[in-house]
Design an enzyme around this catalytic site. Structure first.
Site, PDB file in Angstrom:
ATOM      1  N   SER A 148       0.864  -1.255  -0.210  1.00  0.00           N
ATOM      2  CA  SER A 148      -0.016  -0.047  -0.032  1.00  0.00           C
ATOM      3  C   SER A 148       0.986   1.253  -0.048  1.00  0.00           C
ATOM      4  CB  SER A 148      -0.909   0.093   1.435  1.00  0.00           C
ATOM      5  OG  SER A 148      -1.942  -1.168   1.049  1.00  0.00           O
ATOM      6  N   ASP A 199      -1.653   4.861   8.744  1.00  0.00           N
ATOM      7  CA  ASP A 199      -1.408   3.791   7.765  1.00  0.00           C
ATOM      8  C   ASP A 199      -0.899   4.448   6.350  1.00  0.00           C
ATOM      9  OD1 ASP A 199      -1.166   1.358   7.059  1.00  0.00           O
ATOM     10  OD2 ASP A 199      -3.154   0.881   6.697  1.00  0.00           O
ATOM     11  N   GLU A 342     -10.575   7.086   1.997  1.00  0.00           N
ATOM     12  CA  GLU A 342     -10.213   5.644   1.878  1.00  0.00           C
ATOM     13  C   GLU A 342     -11.364   4.685   2.488  1.00  0.00           C
ATOM     14  OE1 GLU A 342      -6.019   2.960   2.120  1.00  0.00           O
ATOM     15  OE2 GLU A 342      -6.749   4.002   3.901  1.00  0.00           O
ATOM     16  N   ASP A 347      -9.152  -4.112   2.162  1.00  0.00           N
ATOM     17  CA  ASP A 347      -7.847  -4.892   2.079  1.00  0.00           C
ATOM     18  C   ASP A 347      -7.681  -5.758   3.089  1.00  0.00           C
ATOM     19  OD1 ASP A 347      -4.752  -4.974   1.557  1.00  0.00           O
ATOM     20  OD2 ASP A 347      -4.442  -3.785   3.289  1.00  0.00           O
ATOM     21  N   ASP A 390      -5.284   0.652  -4.682  1.00  0.00           N
ATOM     22  CA  ASP A 390      -3.855   0.639  -4.687  1.00  0.00           C
ATOM     23  C   ASP A 390      -3.292  -0.884  -5.534  1.00  0.00           C
ATOM     24  OD1 ASP A 390      -4.713  -0.723  -2.837  1.00  0.00           O
ATOM     25  OD2 ASP A 390      -3.357   0.169  -1.236  1.00  0.00           O
ATOM     26  N   HIS A 391      -3.887  -1.944  -5.218  1.00  0.00           N
ATOM     27  CA  HIS A 391      -3.864  -3.240  -5.722  1.00  0.00           C
ATOM     28  C   HIS A 391      -5.007  -4.082  -5.301  1.00  0.00           C
ATOM     29  CE1 HIS A 391      -3.305  -3.819  -1.322  1.00  0.00           C
ATOM     30  NE2 HIS A 391      -2.540  -2.639  -1.288  1.00  0.00           N
TER      31      HIS A 391
HETATM   32 ZN   LIG Z   1      -3.197  -1.339   0.118  1.00  0.00          ZN
HETATM   33 ZN   LIG Z   2      -2.595  -4.806   2.152  1.00  0.00          ZN
END
Ligand SMILES: [Zn+2]
Ligand SMILES: [Zn+2]
Ligand SMILES: *[C@@H]1O[C@H](CO)[C@@H](O)[C@H](O)[C@H]1NC(C)=O
Ligand SMILES: *[C@@H]1O[C@H](CO)[C@@H](O)[C@H](O)[C@H]1NC(C)=O
Ligand SMILES: *[C@@H]1O[C@H](CO)[C@@H](O)[C@H](O)[C@H]1NC(C)=O
Length: 617
Positions: A148, A199, A342, A347, A390-391
């Protein structure tokens, strides 16, 4: 008007210049080449009349088109749509949403779950589905699978960096962020998250650290204790523990700095619970700057938060509150605002391989997305919404082969609908139980307690086997993973990993016209460039400032970047992909790595989840 605007002026046929114009218009409209010699031919009477009529019709048509176009332009500016190739001008707002760890399959999972649970037709889709415009490729500078931190650095700085980097580049220098540049350009700025404020994702917009694990340091940057001073006007999220001194109950800081007190001294108003959040009156009673830390660490998953609504606000409520506050605060200013919102824990549900928790996280994100669209509809300042991930996390598959025989083409949303709590919540209850009354209970009594109170009441699973339950007591095995697996197997949902994957992720926008540059398939750094371009920001200027020792002589020291935390060792790869070294054989099943890889420095990167980030996400 008049002469220099030939298309809008009715012309007499005797006017030679207008005759030429007519021919030019004609040539343009028919696509035929204009023959200049034609002009020397004596025109006949009918030709003269015909040209006059044509001139009248063409002029009228052009006027109508011009009026319609003008009208359309006004409309477009109101709704924040910009003509192709046009740069937005004037006062505007930018809302950037991040669905951390949400891959395309999360959407399929959640869409089908919602249709099942609410008895909706096949064509009933999520709000997000109606705003899909493109895809983002997510690799970092150090791996095909990003974490992240590198993922958010691509958004905040528009640059690739290594896994674990918080707006720091592979050469260990800081890069100016969209939020910092926006603040310096006169925009108000905000961050809303459901994880710790410190984070990786929020950190990348508002701090610079060599490693994402330096959360104590990140907290200090976020309230303005770094070379640029205070850059964030509004923060609502979790992670209070990193802002409290280690002498205080509920602190997770390594030192005795009272970051909340420093923030208050700098003029921040501070809220730390649901009651004081409600006092903000959905944003109409906020005094900025605001530091809102409504949870110790992460918020509970939405699936659990529903049962604790009196303790924690939802992402949607926080988003609405922040938008109202920033909109009011910029009502009379020349510039609008930039905010990053966010859905942080999509995640985490992926890391936990918990499909029931995940669908509720995605639905909460979808609701927040819809709330932002509603805000944009109503607000008098034009603005746009861009959303991406982000992924992907978990290698989620809406299919799972449980037996050797060829599998049925099925997965069962009803299993997820039966779960009323997350596996994380039940894992914590399991640990509580095993430490208290379950400690001395015999095997049979434990099984019965867990079957009744956790599997049936918490997950709606009525057919757990003794073997499945006994797996919950195996020393060293994580209870939450076992619960999640019990649900996933029954629903026939597959997971490839407890970490991230390299899947491309979706890009969404308020409208394709609002983010034309992001239509189609893009590298994640193009999302960052788009954000900077939309607000017409100069990130390079901020980078220069960050690198300049004289910006904050009291913070900068002999080591130029010591304010970004301890540097990484030279043995850590930050800007090239690692390659296969027979890792398959050397990696033991329990995750420990044998000596040769340790010699290559891999243990530092692999030791805490393999992302080189000092934390598992
Ligand atoms: Zn992430
Ligand atoms: Zn993650
Ligand atoms: C708290 O932080 C101070 C340094 O700021 C340190 O000396 C002390 O040992 C810490 N106390 C605990 C309990 O960690
Ligand atoms: C938008 O306007 C509608 C109609 O006036 C109103 O019901 C709604 O609450 C407004 N929403 C926001 C976010 O301001
Ligand atoms: C869901 O729970 C009900 C009882 O509330 C149970 O009868 C049913 O079998 C469960 N469904 C699934 C798919 O586990």
């Amino acid at each position: 008007m008049a002469r220099d605007d030939p298309l809008l002026v009715p012309r007499a046929s005797s006017d030679h210049s207008s005759e030429r114009n007519d021919e030019e218009v004609d040539a343009l409209l028919t696509g035929q080449r204009l023959d200049r010699d034609e002009r020397n031919r004596r025109p006949g009477f009918w030709r003269e009349v015909g040209l006059f009529a044509w001139a009248l019709v063409a002029t009228a048509a052009v006027i109508v088109l011009a009026v319609v176009y003008q009208h359309q332009q006004n409309l477009d500016h109101k709704s924040g749509k910009w003509a192709p190739g046009e740069k937005p001008t004037g006062k505007r707002n930018l809302i950037f949403m991040v669905s951390d760890g949400m891959g395309p399959t999360s959407l399929s999972l959640t869409r089908s779950f919602r249709q099942f649970q609410s008895g909706l037709p096949i064509d009933d889709v999520l709000v997000l589905d109606r705003h899909h415009i493109g895809q983002s490729r997510t690799r970092s500078s150090s791996s095909l699978i990003t974490d992240s931190a590198a993922g958010a650095t691509a958004f905040s700085c528009g640059k690739k960096s290594y896994n674990g980097a918080i707006s720091v580049l592979p050469d260990h220098s800081p890069c100016g962020t969209v939020l910092e540049a926006a603040k310096q350009a006169g925009y108000m700025t905000g961050l809303v998250v459901t994880t710790r404020m410190t984070d990786a994702t929020p950190a990348c917009f508002s701090s610079h650290a060599n490693m994402r694990s330096y959360e104590d340091l990140i907290a200090e940057h976020q309230i303005g204790e770094y070379p640029l001073g205070r850059m964030v006007d509004l923060m609502i999220g979790g992670g209070r523990c990193h802002f409290l001194p280690n002498s205080t109950e509920g602190s997770c800081r390594g030192d005795d700095k009272d970051v909340v007190k420093i923030a208050k001294d700098k003029g921040f108003s501070y809220i730390n619970d649901r009651k004081s959040f409600d006092g903000l009156n959905l944003g109409s009673s906020i005094k900025l700057p605001l530091l809102g830390l409504v949870a110790d660490t992460d918020f509970p998953y939405e699936i659990d938060r529903r049962h604790m609504n009196d303790k924690y606000p939802s992402l949607e409520e926080m988003a609405r509150t922040a938008l109202k506050a920033l909109s009011d605060a910029t009502k009379d200013s020349e510039q609008g605002f930039f905010i990053m919102i966010e859905g942080s824990r999509i995640d985490h549900a992926g890391h936990g391989n918990d499909p029931a928790a995940q669908v509720h996280e995605v639905l909460a994100y979808d609701k927040a997305f819809a709330a932002v669209l509603e805000f944009l509809e109503n607000d008098s300042t034009p603005g746009i919404l861009v959303s991406t991930s982000d992924h992907e996390t978990g290698g989620l598959a809406t299919a799972r082969q449980l037996r050797e025989s060829y599998p049925d083409y099925k997965w069962f949303p009803g299993v997820l609908a039966n779960a009323t709590y997350s596996s994380e919540y039940l894992g914590n209850r399991l640990n509580d139980y095993l430490k208290a009354e379950g400690k001395d209970a015999d095997k049979k009594a434990r099984r019965e307690y867990i079957r009744r109170h956790m599997l049936e009441d918490g997950l709606g699973v009525f057919d757990a086997t003794d073997e499945e339950i006994d797996a919950l007591f195996v020393e060293g095995k994580r209870g939450d993973y076992v619960f999640a697996d019990i649900v996933s197997r029954r629903a026939q949902i597959g997971w490839a990993t407890h970490g991230h994957s390299a899947a491309d992720v979706n890009i969404y926008a308020s409208s394709p016209d609002d983010a034309r540059a992001l239509i189609g398939n893009h590298e994640n750094i193009e999302v960052g460039s788009f954000l900077a371009d939309f607000l017409d920001l100069d990130l390079g200027r901020v980078t220069k400032q960050l690198k300049d020792l004289s910006t904050a002589p009291e913070i900068a020291s002999a080591d130029q970047y010591s304010w970004m935390g301890a540097p990484l060792g030279d043995d850590i790869v930050v800007d090239e992909l690692d390659s296969y070294h027979g890792d398959f054989k050397r990696m033991k099943r329990d995750g420990t790595i044998v000596d040769m890889m340790e010699k290559r420095g891999v243990e530092k990167r692999g030791g805490s989840g393999g992302c080189g980030c000092g934390a598992v996400h």
